[in-house]
Scaffold this motif. Structure first.
Motif, PDB file in Angstrom:
ATOM      1  N   LEU A 199       0.977  -1.620  -0.346  1.00  0.00           N
ATOM      2  CA  LEU A 199      -0.489   0.028   0.439  1.00  0.00           C
ATOM      3  C   LEU A 199       1.058   1.145   0.335  1.00  0.00           C
ATOM      4  O   LEU A 199       0.662   2.159  -0.749  1.00  0.00           O
ATOM      5  N   LEU A 200       1.643   1.086   0.521  1.00  0.00           N
ATOM      6  CA  LEU A 200       2.539   2.611   1.129  1.00  0.00           C
ATOM      7  C   LEU A 200       3.200   2.386  -0.665  1.00  0.00           C
ATOM      8  O   LEU A 200       3.704   4.401  -0.627  1.00  0.00           O
ATOM      9  N   SER A 201       3.897   1.709  -1.207  1.00  0.00           N
ATOM     10  CA  SER A 201       4.329   2.025  -2.585  1.00  0.00           C
ATOM     11  C   SER A 201       3.243   2.630  -3.226  1.00  0.00           C
ATOM     12  O   SER A 201       3.569   3.649  -4.636  1.00  0.00           O
ATOM     13  N   MET A 202       1.945   2.101  -2.914  1.00  0.00           N
ATOM     14  CA  MET A 202       0.601   2.637  -4.298  1.00  0.00           C
ATOM     15  C   MET A 202       1.059   4.102  -3.984  1.00  0.00           C
ATOM     16  O   MET A 202       0.241   4.692  -4.973  1.00  0.00           O
ATOM     17  N   VAL A 203       0.769   4.684  -2.644  1.00  0.00           N
ATOM     18  CA  VAL A 203       0.562   5.659  -1.704  1.00  0.00           C
ATOM     19  C   VAL A 203       1.671   6.295  -2.840  1.00  0.00           C
ATOM     20  O   VAL A 203       1.687   8.208  -3.484  1.00  0.00           O
ATOM     21  N   ASP A 204       3.187   6.155  -2.466  1.00  0.00           N
ATOM     22  CA  ASP A 204       4.074   6.668  -2.623  1.00  0.00           C
ATOM     23  C   ASP A 204       4.432   6.989  -4.487  1.00  0.00           C
ATOM     24  O   ASP A 204       4.737   8.927  -4.580  1.00  0.00           O
ATOM     25  N   ASP A 205       4.239   6.208  -5.227  1.00  0.00           N
ATOM     26  CA  ASP A 205       4.145   6.542  -6.908  1.00  0.00           C
ATOM     27  C   ASP A 205       2.962   7.004  -6.859  1.00  0.00           C
ATOM     28  O   ASP A 205       2.668   6.818  -8.494  1.00  0.00           O
ATOM     29  N   GLY A 206       1.853   7.213  -6.661  1.00  0.00           N
ATOM     30  CA  GLY A 206       1.044   7.389  -6.897  1.00  0.00           C
ATOM     31  C   GLY A 206      -0.552   7.213  -6.926  1.00  0.00           C
ATOM     32  O   GLY A 206      -1.488   7.353  -8.014  1.00  0.00           O
ATOM     33  N   SER A 207       0.133   5.665  -7.287  1.00  0.00           N
ATOM     34  CA  SER A 207      -1.131   4.635  -8.307  1.00  0.00           C
ATOM     35  C   SER A 207      -2.147   4.631  -7.310  1.00  0.00           C
ATOM     36  O   SER A 207      -3.742   4.268  -7.905  1.00  0.00           O
ATOM     37  N   LEU A 208      -2.105   4.390  -6.199  1.00  0.00           N
ATOM     38  CA  LEU A 208      -3.239   4.630  -4.942  1.00  0.00           C
ATOM     39  C   LEU A 208      -4.427   5.024  -5.180  1.00  0.00           C
ATOM     40  O   LEU A 208      -5.787   5.231  -5.648  1.00  0.00           O
ATOM     41  N   ASP A 209      -4.042   6.922  -5.962  1.00  0.00           N
ATOM     42  CA  ASP A 209      -4.902   8.167  -5.740  1.00  0.00           C
ATOM     43  C   ASP A 209      -5.363   7.956  -7.246  1.00  0.00           C
ATOM     44  O   ASP A 209      -6.459   7.801  -7.537  1.00  0.00           O
ATOM     45  N   LYS A 210      -4.405   6.969  -7.747  1.00  0.00           N
ATOM     46  CA  LYS A 210      -5.367   6.878  -9.428  1.00  0.00           C
ATOM     47  C   LYS A 210      -6.238   5.885  -8.999  1.00  0.00           C
ATOM     48  O   LYS A 210      -7.318   6.348 -10.285  1.00  0.00           O
ATOM     49  N   MET A 211      -5.987   4.531  -8.335  1.00  0.00           N
ATOM     50  CA  MET A 211      -6.756   3.498  -8.389  1.00  0.00           C
ATOM     51  C   MET A 211      -8.420   4.601  -7.678  1.00  0.00           C
ATOM     52  O   MET A 211     -10.056   4.459  -8.347  1.00  0.00           O
ATOM     53  N   PHE A 212      -8.145   5.120  -6.903  1.00  0.00           N
ATOM     54  CA  PHE A 212      -9.772   5.618  -5.995  1.00  0.00           C
ATOM     55  C   PHE A 212      -9.938   6.743  -6.966  1.00  0.00           C
ATOM     56  O   PHE A 212     -11.257   6.946  -6.987  1.00  0.00           O
ATOM     57  N   GLU A 213      -9.626   7.016  -7.529  1.00  0.00           N
ATOM     58  CA  GLU A 213      -9.842   8.263  -8.344  1.00  0.00           C
ATOM     59  C   GLU A 213     -10.521   7.607  -9.796  1.00  0.00           C
ATOM     60  O   GLU A 213     -11.978   8.373 -10.323  1.00  0.00           O
ATOM     61  N   ALA A 214      -9.941   6.755 -10.222  1.00  0.00           N
ATOM     62  CA  ALA A 214     -10.842   5.886 -10.906  1.00  0.00           C
ATOM     63  C   ALA A 214     -12.185   5.379 -10.730  1.00  0.00           C
ATOM     64  O   ALA A 214     -13.540   5.322 -11.487  1.00  0.00           O
ATOM     65  N   TYR A 215     -12.624   4.892  -9.308  1.00  0.00           N
ATOM     66  CA  TYR A 215     -13.149   3.986  -8.122  1.00  0.00           C
ATOM     67  C   TYR A 215     -14.256   6.082  -8.066  1.00  0.00           C
ATOM     68  O   TYR A 215     -15.542   5.148  -8.312  1.00  0.00           O
ATOM     69  N   HIS A 216     -14.295   6.470  -8.068  1.00  0.00           N
ATOM     70  CA  HIS A 216     -14.739   7.124  -7.006  1.00  0.00           C
ATOM     71  C   HIS A 216     -15.179   9.088  -7.053  1.00  0.00           C
ATOM     72  O   HIS A 216     -15.733   9.238  -6.956  1.00  0.00           O
ATOM     73  N   GLY A 217     -14.123   8.941  -9.096  1.00  0.00           N
ATOM     74  CA  GLY A 217     -14.052   9.985  -8.980  1.00  0.00           C
ATOM     75  C   GLY A 217     -15.841  10.871  -9.963  1.00  0.00           C
ATOM     76  O   GLY A 217     -15.948  11.767  -9.171  1.00  0.00           O
ATOM     77  N   PRO A 218     -16.462   9.752 -10.199  1.00  0.00           N
ATOM     78  CA  PRO A 218     -17.886  10.510 -11.060  1.00  0.00           C
ATOM     79  C   PRO A 218     -18.728  10.578  -9.105  1.00  0.00           C
ATOM     80  O   PRO A 218     -19.504  11.339  -9.737  1.00  0.00           O
ATOM     81  N   SER A 219     -18.781   9.817  -8.585  1.00  0.00           N
ATOM     82  CA  SER A 219     -18.737   9.551  -7.547  1.00  0.00           C
ATOM     83  C   SER A 219     -19.160  10.980  -6.522  1.00  0.00           C
ATOM     84  O   SER A 219     -19.986  11.589  -6.377  1.00  0.00           O
ATOM     85  N   ILE A 220     -18.566  11.098  -6.943  1.00  0.00           N
ATOM     86  CA  ILE A 220     -17.584  12.810  -5.810  1.00  0.00           C
ATOM     87  C   ILE A 220     -17.951  13.826  -6.230  1.00  0.00           C
ATOM     88  O   ILE A 220     -18.264  15.252  -6.225  1.00  0.00           O
ATOM     89  N   GLU A 221     -17.570  14.446  -8.199  1.00  0.00           N
ATOM     90  CA  GLU A 221     -18.352  14.687  -8.506  1.00  0.00           C
ATOM     91  C   GLU A 221     -19.863  15.082  -8.617  1.00  0.00           C
ATOM     92  O   GLU A 221     -20.454  15.868  -8.534  1.00  0.00           O
ATOM     93  N   ARG A 222     -20.502  13.585  -8.364  1.00  0.00           N
ATOM     94  CA  ARG A 222     -21.943  13.594  -8.164  1.00  0.00           C
ATOM     95  C   ARG A 222     -22.462  14.328  -7.161  1.00  0.00           C
ATOM     96  O   ARG A 222     -23.647  14.804  -7.170  1.00  0.00           O
ATOM     97  N   ALA A 223     -22.172  14.537  -6.328  1.00  0.00           N
ATOM     98  CA  ALA A 223     -21.974  14.514  -4.771  1.00  0.00           C
ATOM     99  C   ALA A 223     -21.846  16.331  -4.451  1.00  0.00           C
ATOM    100  O   ALA A 223     -22.411  16.192  -3.431  1.00  0.00           O
ATOM    101  N   ASN A 224     -21.081  16.483  -5.718  1.00  0.00           N
ATOM    102  CA  ASN A 224     -21.257  17.930  -5.193  1.00  0.00           C
ATOM    103  C   ASN A 224     -20.446  18.467  -3.830  1.00  0.00           C
ATOM    104  O   ASN A 224     -21.441  19.368  -2.896  1.00  0.00           O
ATOM    105  N   LEU A 225     -19.650  18.115  -3.046  1.00  0.00           N
ATOM    106  CA  LEU A 225     -19.606  18.552  -1.871  1.00  0.00           C
ATOM    107  C   LEU A 225     -19.216  19.875  -1.362  1.00  0.00           C
ATOM    108  O   LEU A 225     -20.088  20.273  -0.562  1.00  0.00           O
ATOM    109  N   LYS A 226     -18.674  20.699  -2.090  1.00  0.00           N
ATOM    110  CA  LYS A 226     -18.496  22.491  -1.863  1.00  0.00           C
ATOM    111  C   LYS A 226     -19.440  23.117  -2.075  1.00  0.00           C
ATOM    112  O   LYS A 226     -20.126  23.820  -1.631  1.00  0.00           O
ATOM    113  N   ASN A 227     -20.463  23.265  -2.664  1.00  0.00           N
ATOM    114  CA  ASN A 227     -22.133  23.520  -2.363  1.00  0.00           C
ATOM    115  C   ASN A 227     -23.410  23.009  -1.867  1.00  0.00           C
ATOM    116  O   ASN A 227     -24.165  23.086  -2.233  1.00  0.00           O
ATOM    117  N   ARG A 228     -22.762  22.302  -0.913  1.00  0.00           N
ATOM    118  CA  ARG A 228     -24.032  21.196  -0.018  1.00  0.00           C
ATOM    119  C   ARG A 228     -23.750  22.527   1.181  1.00  0.00           C
ATOM    120  O   ARG A 228     -22.017  22.278   1.637  1.00  0.00           O
TER     121      ARG A 228
END
Length: 297
Positions: free
Chosen positions: A241-270
């Motif tokens: 896991l730390l290897s994935m944090v260090d090279d940014g691949s954890l963030d990329k996987m997180f974004e791939a799975y959760h990016g659309p939901s984060i955008e759809r949630a529109n938290l900054k306007n709630r």
């Protein structure tokens, strides 16, 4: 001559024994079997991301630790039983929102795999109640209405310490029917959960809605927990896991799975109503800003 042959054979045998390590094939590393979270229902997509992340982290360490395979625990179980089973070693890795007894009894890998996203919660409600929740601005306002949740969930344990009454049972799937049956008034769900849950059930519950204006924030890291019988496995998974944090691949996987939901949630306007989580330990890695999502970005 016979004495010479006898001495030669003994010398040759000794050389074979000494050199045998070099000439014999190396022992193949045993396959590591990871047994982890069960699937709660055919519509339950909550564990797709942690299972993909678990596999990727384990793959990072194959050269050093050897091959592996991942299996799902065959039957559903309560959180209490899950911890008991984890302590016994079957399952041996379990993804869960943290709580005090889990950190004390198992080995927590304190890398929040969902970057705290589970702590940002939208409300599933009945469509006729939108105007009611548009007027909710505080914890006291929320307490006027009945919250739903799993009886043994970490979120339930945390909000009860803040004075909330939580209605529901131990099973996951019936909670949606309980909301629509007016057993409670709102059902807080993580941003990573709510849209898939809504989309897969809207045909069954056509008057269920995702509330439009409010979000709750309860700091709630999700960790991989490893059986206390396998500190070596915890070390392996931490390295991956730390290897994935260090090279940014954890963030990329997180974004791939959760990016659309984060955008759809529109938290900054709630309106975000913040709740304290009194069930977190001092070891919670809030100092690592790269471990957490910033909803304002």
């Amino acid at each position: 001559m016979s004495a010479f042959l006898h001495l030669f054979s003994k010398t040759f045998l000794f050389l074979l024994l000494v050199c045998g390590v070099a000439v014999l094939p190396q022992t193949v590393a045993a396959e590591e079997v990871i047994i982890t979270n069960p699937v709660k229902s055919s519509d339950d997509k909550r564990f797709d991301y942690p299972m993909a992340l678990l596999r990727a982290a384990m793959e990072r360490t194959v050269d050093h630790y050897g091959p592996f395979r991942i299996e799902r625990y065959p039957t559903g179980m309560s959180r209490k039983r899950a911890l008991q089973q984890l302590m016994s070693g079957n399952p041996n890795v379990f993804e869960a929102p943290t709580r005090l007894e889990w950190e004390a009894s198992a080995i927590p890998i304190r890398i929040p795999i969902r970057k705290g996203l589970l702590g940002y919660r939208l409300l599933l409600i009945r469509d006729v109640d939108q105007d009611i929740f548009s007027g909710v601005n505080s914890i006291d306002d929320l307490k006027k209405y009945r919250m739903g949740g799993g009886a043994q969930w970490s979120t339930t344990m945390a909000v009860r310490r803040l004075g909330f009454t939580v209605y529901g049972g131990a099973e996951y799937e019936p909670l949606f029917s309980m909301l629509m049956g007016k057993r409670f008034d709102y059902f807080p769900r993580g941003v990573n959960e709510v849209f898939a849950e809504f989309d897969t059930r809207k045909a069954k519950f056509p008057t269920m809605r995702i509330e439009k204006t409010v979000a709750l924030y309860l700091p709630l890291p999700t960790y991989f927990f490893v059986t206390p019988k396998r500190p070596d496995l915890a070390k392996r998974l931490t390295q991956g896991l730390l290897s994935m944090v260090d090279d940014g691949s954890l963030d990329k996987m997180f974004e791939a799975y959760h990016g659309p939901s984060i955008e759809r949630a529109n938290l900054k306007n709630r309106r975000i109503i913040e709740l304290k989580n009194l069930n977190l330990t001092d070891e919670t890695p809030f100092h690592r800003k790269d471990f957490w999502i910033d909803p304002k970005k």
